[in-house]
Design a protein around this motif. Structure first.
Motif, PDB file in Angstrom:
ATOM      1  N   ASN A  30      38.768  35.460  35.423  1.00 49.39           N
ATOM      2  CA  ASN A  30      37.954  36.419  34.672  1.00 49.39           C
ATOM      3  C   ASN A  30      36.479  36.161  34.935  1.00 49.39           C
ATOM      4  O   ASN A  30      36.067  35.022  35.110  1.00 49.39           O
ATOM      5  CB  ASN A  30      38.155  36.256  33.160  1.00 49.39           C
ATOM      6  N   ILE A  31      35.691  37.217  34.918  1.00 46.97           N
ATOM      7  CA  ILE A  31      34.235  37.094  34.891  1.00 46.97           C
ATOM      8  C   ILE A  31      33.738  37.765  33.630  1.00 46.97           C
ATOM      9  O   ILE A  31      34.056  38.928  33.378  1.00 46.97           O
ATOM     10  CB  ILE A  31      33.581  37.735  36.130  1.00 46.97           C
ATOM     11  N   ASN A  32      32.958  37.048  32.869  1.00 43.93           N
ATOM     12  CA  ASN A  32      32.404  37.599  31.629  1.00 43.93           C
ATOM     13  C   ASN A  32      31.021  38.150  31.948  1.00 43.93           C
ATOM     14  O   ASN A  32      30.869  39.010  32.794  1.00 43.93           O
ATOM     15  CB  ASN A  32      32.389  36.530  30.553  1.00 43.93           C
ATOM     16  N   ALA A  33      30.012  37.654  31.294  1.00 45.82           N
ATOM     17  CA  ALA A  33      28.657  38.158  31.534  1.00 45.82           C
ATOM     18  C   ALA A  33      28.147  37.747  32.910  1.00 45.82           C
ATOM     19  O   ALA A  33      28.516  36.697  33.443  1.00 45.82           O
ATOM     20  CB  ALA A  33      27.716  37.640  30.466  1.00 45.82           C
ATOM     21  N   MET A  34      27.321  38.613  33.467  1.00 45.78           N
ATOM     22  CA  MET A  34      26.626  38.320  34.720  1.00 45.78           C
ATOM     23  C   MET A  34      25.151  38.631  34.515  1.00 45.78           C
ATOM     24  O   MET A  34      24.782  39.397  33.606  1.00 45.78           O
ATOM     25  CB  MET A  34      27.183  39.161  35.868  1.00 45.78           C
ATOM     26  N   GLY A  35      24.315  38.051  35.352  1.00 51.29           N
ATOM     27  CA  GLY A  35      22.890  38.292  35.155  1.00 51.29           C
ATOM     28  C   GLY A  35      22.045  37.965  36.363  1.00 51.29           C
ATOM     29  O   GLY A  35      22.510  37.314  37.306  1.00 51.29           O
ATOM     30  N   TRP A  36      20.834  38.450  36.305  1.00 51.79           N
ATOM     31  CA  TRP A  36      19.825  38.150  37.332  1.00 51.79           C
ATOM     32  C   TRP A  36      18.661  37.425  36.661  1.00 51.79           C
ATOM     33  O   TRP A  36      18.204  37.825  35.576  1.00 51.79           O
ATOM     34  CB  TRP A  36      19.309  39.431  37.983  1.00 51.79           C
ATOM     35  N   TYR A  37      18.209  36.387  37.308  1.00 49.76           N
ATOM     36  CA  TYR A  37      17.022  35.649  36.887  1.00 49.76           C
ATOM     37  C   TYR A  37      16.085  35.588  38.080  1.00 49.76           C
ATOM     38  O   TYR A  37      16.496  35.786  39.228  1.00 49.76           O
ATOM     39  CB  TYR A  37      17.379  34.225  36.445  1.00 49.76           C
ATOM     40  N   ARG A  38      14.815  35.303  37.824  1.00 51.15           N
ATOM     41  CA  ARG A  38      13.878  35.107  38.921  1.00 51.15           C
ATOM     42  C   ARG A  38      12.996  33.905  38.620  1.00 51.15           C
ATOM     43  O   ARG A  38      12.797  33.530  37.459  1.00 51.15           O
ATOM     44  CB  ARG A  38      13.038  36.356  39.172  1.00 51.15           C
ATOM     45  N   GLN A  39      12.485  33.350  39.689  1.00 50.53           N
ATOM     46  CA  GLN A  39      11.666  32.144  39.550  1.00 50.53           C
ATOM     47  C   GLN A  39      10.447  32.256  40.436  1.00 50.53           C
ATOM     48  O   GLN A  39      10.548  32.504  41.648  1.00 50.53           O
ATOM     49  CB  GLN A  39      12.494  30.909  39.919  1.00 50.53           C
ATOM     50  N   TYR A  40       9.276  32.046  39.817  1.00 47.59           N
ATOM     51  CA  TYR A  40       8.019  31.979  40.543  1.00 47.59           C
ATOM     52  C   TYR A  40       7.771  30.521  40.929  1.00 47.59           C
ATOM     53  O   TYR A  40       8.301  29.605  40.297  1.00 47.59           O
ATOM     54  CB  TYR A  40       6.880  32.487  39.671  1.00 47.59           C
ATOM     55  N   PRO A  41       6.926  30.295  41.927  1.00 49.23           N
ATOM     56  CA  PRO A  41       6.633  28.909  42.324  1.00 49.23           C
ATOM     57  C   PRO A  41       6.129  28.076  41.150  1.00 49.23           C
ATOM     58  O   PRO A  41       5.263  28.525  40.392  1.00 49.23           O
ATOM     59  CB  PRO A  41       5.554  29.084  43.390  1.00 49.23           C
ATOM     60  N   LYS A  64      11.955  46.840  32.371  1.00 50.00           N
ATOM     61  CA  LYS A  64      12.596  48.003  31.747  1.00 50.00           C
ATOM     62  C   LYS A  64      12.042  49.304  32.342  1.00 50.00           C
ATOM     63  O   LYS A  64      10.834  49.455  32.496  1.00 50.00           O
ATOM     64  CB  LYS A  64      12.358  47.990  30.237  1.00 50.00           C
ATOM     65  N   GLY A  65      12.967  50.203  32.646  1.00 48.67           N
ATOM     66  CA  GLY A  65      12.567  51.471  33.214  1.00 48.67           C
ATOM     67  C   GLY A  65      12.391  51.443  34.718  1.00 48.67           C
ATOM     68  O   GLY A  65      12.260  52.502  35.347  1.00 48.67           O
ATOM     69  N   ARG A  66      12.367  50.256  35.306  1.00 52.06           N
ATOM     70  CA  ARG A  66      12.192  50.138  36.761  1.00 52.06           C
ATOM     71  C   ARG A  66      13.434  49.546  37.438  1.00 52.06           C
ATOM     72  O   ARG A  66      13.765  49.914  38.557  1.00 52.06           O
ATOM     73  CB  ARG A  66      10.988  49.255  37.081  1.00 52.06           C
ATOM     74  N   PHE A  67      14.099  48.615  36.768  1.00 51.06           N
ATOM     75  CA  PHE A  67      15.274  47.942  37.329  1.00 51.06           C
ATOM     76  C   PHE A  67      16.526  48.411  36.614  1.00 51.06           C
ATOM     77  O   PHE A  67      16.501  48.692  35.414  1.00 51.06           O
ATOM     78  CB  PHE A  67      15.163  46.429  37.172  1.00 51.06           C
ATOM     79  N   THR A  68      17.626  48.470  37.354  1.00 51.72           N
ATOM     80  CA  THR A  68      18.921  48.823  36.783  1.00 51.72           C
ATOM     81  C   THR A  68      19.972  47.827  37.259  1.00 51.72           C
ATOM     82  O   THR A  68      20.148  47.639  38.470  1.00 51.72           O
ATOM     83  CB  THR A  68      19.345  50.237  37.185  1.00 51.72           C
ATOM     84  N   ILE A  69      20.640  47.213  36.296  1.00 49.52           N
ATOM     85  CA  ILE A  69      21.709  46.282  36.622  1.00 49.52           C
ATOM     86  C   ILE A  69      23.049  46.996  36.485  1.00 49.52           C
ATOM     87  O   ILE A  69      23.227  47.837  35.590  1.00 49.52           O
ATOM     88  CB  ILE A  69      21.647  45.031  35.712  1.00 49.52           C
ATOM     89  N   SER A  70      23.977  46.695  37.370  1.00 47.13           N
ATOM     90  CA  SER A  70      25.311  47.297  37.308  1.00 47.13           C
ATOM     91  C   SER A  70      26.312  46.315  37.906  1.00 47.13           C
ATOM     92  O   SER A  70      25.919  45.317  38.530  1.00 47.13           O
ATOM     93  CB  SER A  70      25.349  48.632  38.059  1.00 47.13           C
ATOM     94  N   ARG A  71      27.583  46.604  37.728  1.00 44.40           N
ATOM     95  CA  ARG A  71      28.605  45.732  38.277  1.00 44.40           C
ATOM     96  C   ARG A  71      29.837  46.537  38.646  1.00 44.40           C
ATOM     97  O   ARG A  71      30.115  47.579  38.040  1.00 44.40           O
ATOM     98  CB  ARG A  71      28.963  44.601  37.297  1.00 44.40           C
ATOM     99  N   ASP A  72      30.558  46.016  39.620  1.00 47.54           N
ATOM    100  CA  ASP A  72      31.837  46.579  40.035  1.00 47.54           C
ATOM    101  C   ASP A  72      32.873  45.484  39.812  1.00 47.54           C
ATOM    102  O   ASP A  72      32.980  44.552  40.628  1.00 47.54           O
ATOM    103  CB  ASP A  72      31.781  46.999  41.501  1.00 47.54           C
ATOM    104  N   ASN A  73      33.588  45.564  38.714  1.00 43.98           N
ATOM    105  CA  ASN A  73      34.510  44.488  38.357  1.00 43.98           C
ATOM    106  C   ASN A  73      35.647  44.331  39.376  1.00 43.98           C
ATOM    107  O   ASN A  73      36.139  43.228  39.594  1.00 43.98           O
ATOM    108  CB  ASN A  73      35.087  44.733  36.968  1.00 43.98           C
ATOM    109  N   ALA A  74      36.040  45.419  40.005  1.00 45.74           N
ATOM    110  CA  ALA A  74      37.116  45.336  40.989  1.00 45.74           C
ATOM    111  C   ALA A  74      36.698  44.530  42.216  1.00 45.74           C
ATOM    112  O   ALA A  74      37.529  43.946  42.900  1.00 45.74           O
ATOM    113  CB  ALA A  74      37.541  46.738  41.409  1.00 45.74           C
ATOM    114  N   LYS A  75      35.393  44.514  42.479  1.00 48.37           N
ATOM    115  CA  LYS A  75      34.869  43.793  43.641  1.00 48.37           C
ATOM    116  C   LYS A  75      34.184  42.487  43.262  1.00 48.37           C
ATOM    117  O   LYS A  75      33.637  41.804  44.126  1.00 48.37           O
ATOM    118  CB  LYS A  75      33.879  44.677  44.408  1.00 48.37           C
ATOM    119  N   ASN A  76      34.189  42.151  41.984  1.00 45.30           N
ATOM    120  CA  ASN A  76      33.492  40.946  41.504  1.00 45.30           C
ATOM    121  C   ASN A  76      32.046  40.929  41.993  1.00 45.30           C
ATOM    122  O   ASN A  76      31.523  39.885  42.407  1.00 45.30           O
ATOM    123  CB  ASN A  76      34.215  39.673  41.973  1.00 45.30           C
ATOM    124  N   THR A  77      31.413  42.074  41.938  1.00 48.93           N
ATOM    125  CA  THR A  77      30.068  42.221  42.479  1.00 48.93           C
ATOM    126  C   THR A  77      29.135  42.837  41.451  1.00 48.93           C
ATOM    127  O   THR A  77      29.524  43.723  40.700  1.00 48.93           O
ATOM    128  CB  THR A  77      30.098  43.094  43.753  1.00 48.93           C
TER     129      THR A  77
END
Length: 121
Positions: A30-41, A64-77
């Motif tokens: 199973n995959i539960n929550a997924m997310g994107w993080y970013r890191q500056y130097p 907000k308003g510029r980025f959109t997160i989505s997932r395809d559970n069948a592809k684990n992507t």
């Protein structure tokens, strides 16, 4: 063993768009929550966006308003569509996922190796 592999980073001009992808592979029940993080130097990693297994999403105010997160559970992507990119979006982007490798295992947090996004003219 679970691996997360990001792709799609690169150089883009201000105002441009990029799509990041993150695919989980290996022993996955199973995959539960997924997310994107970013890191500056020399900065701590910061939240960009998260998406629950149900599809509910959460975004940092700065994207907000510029980025959109989505997932395809069948592809684990998972995807991150980034529009109207700004120089301050320049960072290394990491994906993360909460994964249960087997039905009788606990949940574990996994991270990708990161993909660099550079917004510059």
């Amino acid at each position: 063993q679970v691996q997360l592999v990001e792709s799609g980073g690169g150089l883009v001009q201000p105002g441009g768009s990029l799509i990041l992808s993150c695919t989980a592979s290996g022993t996955i029940f199973n995959i539960n929550a997924m997310g994107w993080y970013r890191q500056y130097p020399e900065k701590q990693r910061e939240l960009v966006a998260t998406i629950a297994a149900s599809g509910s999403t959460n975004y940092a105010d700065s994207v907000k308003g510029r980025f959109t997160i989505s997932r395809d559970n069948a592809k684990n992507t998972m995807y991150l569509q980034m529009n109207s990119l700004k120089p301050e979006d320049t960072a290394v982007y990491y994906c993360t996922a909460k994964v249960r490798p087997r039905s009788d295992y606990a949940w574990y947090d996994y991270w990708g190796q990161g993909t660099r996004v550079t917004v510059s003219s």
